[in-house]
Design an enzyme around this catalytic site. Structure first.
Site, PDB file in Angstrom:
ATOM      1  N   GLU A  96     -33.577  12.091 -28.666  1.00 13.05           N
ATOM      2  CA  GLU A  96     -33.657  10.629 -28.756  1.00 13.05           C
ATOM      3  C   GLU A  96     -33.897  10.000 -27.383  1.00 13.05           C
ATOM      4  OE1 GLU A  96     -30.898   9.361 -32.471  1.00 13.05           O
ATOM      5  OE2 GLU A  96     -29.808  10.233 -30.774  1.00 13.05           O
TER       6      GLU A  96
ATOM      7  N   TYR B 164     -39.814 -18.336 -32.448  1.00 13.51           N
ATOM      8  CA  TYR B 164     -39.611 -16.956 -32.882  1.00 13.51           C
ATOM      9  C   TYR B 164     -40.518 -16.006 -32.111  1.00 13.51           C
ATOM     10  CZ  TYR B 164     -43.086 -18.808 -36.191  1.00 13.51           C
ATOM     11  OH  TYR B 164     -44.142 -19.464 -36.758  1.00 13.51           O
TER      12      TYR B 164
ATOM     13  N   VAL C 120     -26.841   1.885 -30.494  1.00 15.59           N
ATOM     14  CA  VAL C 120     -27.389   0.753 -31.234  1.00 15.59           C
ATOM     15  C   VAL C 120     -26.542  -0.488 -30.961  1.00 15.59           C
ATOM     16  CG1 VAL C 120     -27.854  -0.131 -33.554  1.00 15.59           C
ATOM     17  CG2 VAL C 120     -28.426   2.229 -32.989  1.00 15.59           C
ATOM     18  N   GLU C 121     -25.235  -0.303 -30.837  1.00 13.35           N
ATOM     19  CA  GLU C 121     -24.340  -1.420 -30.541  1.00 13.35           C
ATOM     20  C   GLU C 121     -24.737  -2.119 -29.237  1.00 13.35           C
ATOM     21  OE1 GLU C 121     -21.955   1.432 -33.113  1.00 13.35           O
ATOM     22  OE2 GLU C 121     -23.451   1.605 -31.520  1.00 13.35           O
TER      23      GLU C 121
ATOM     24  N   LYS D  65     -31.950   2.190 -37.780  1.00  6.39           N
ATOM     25  CA  LYS D  65     -32.705   3.408 -37.499  1.00  6.39           C
ATOM     26  C   LYS D  65     -33.046   4.014 -38.869  1.00  6.39           C
ATOM     27  CE  LYS D  65     -31.108   5.840 -33.892  1.00  6.39           C
ATOM     28  NZ  LYS D  65     -30.116   6.551 -33.031  1.00  6.39           N
TER      29      LYS D  65
END
Length: 132
Positions: free
Chosen positions: A37, A69, A88-89, A114
């Site tokens: 990763e 946006y 991810v946090e 993910k």
């Protein structure tokens, strides 16, 4: 452990809130704790919902008077371009903080998924909400 505060920001004329959102933004990112990763980008899906305090007057059909946006998407792309993130946090927190730098944003809900990690799950991930 703190007791969580649960809130729901609803677009409302009475509260002067509108929502600006980005749905299912697909990006390739270096994210995760495993060696592969850190080496190989993987697909992530980002969803953002911003509670935006409306101004006192009309927007005058002028983009500079609203939260764009397009700018939100560019902020996310810039964060991803910074390089590898373990968690991810952490990515969620970085995105929320970037959105909250705009003083008009009262709250940011960020979800990062993910989709290609667990074969028998559509996706896995984290969702956070941060308030000013």
């Amino acid at each position: 452990m703190k007791k969580p505060i649960i809130s729901h920001h609803v677009a409302s004329a009475a509260s002067g809130l509108r929502h600006v959102f980005v749905r299912d933004l697909e990006l390739m990112a270096l994210i995760g704790i495993y060696d592969h990763e850190k080496r190989d980008a993987q697909r992530i899906i980002v969803n953002i919902d911003l509670s935006v305090q409306e101004g006192d007057g009309p927007t005058d059909d002028d983009i500079s008077h609203v939260v764009s946006y397009e700018i939100v998407v560019k902020k996310v792309e810039a964060i991803i371009a910074e390089g590898h993130t373990n968690l991810v946090e952490t990515l969620c927190e970085k995105i929320a903080a970037a959105c909250l730098r705009d003083k008009r944003v009262a709250a940011a809900r960020v979800r990062v998924e993910k989709p290609d990690i667990i074969p028998n799950a559509r996706s896995v991930g984290v969702e956070i909400e941060r308030q000013r």
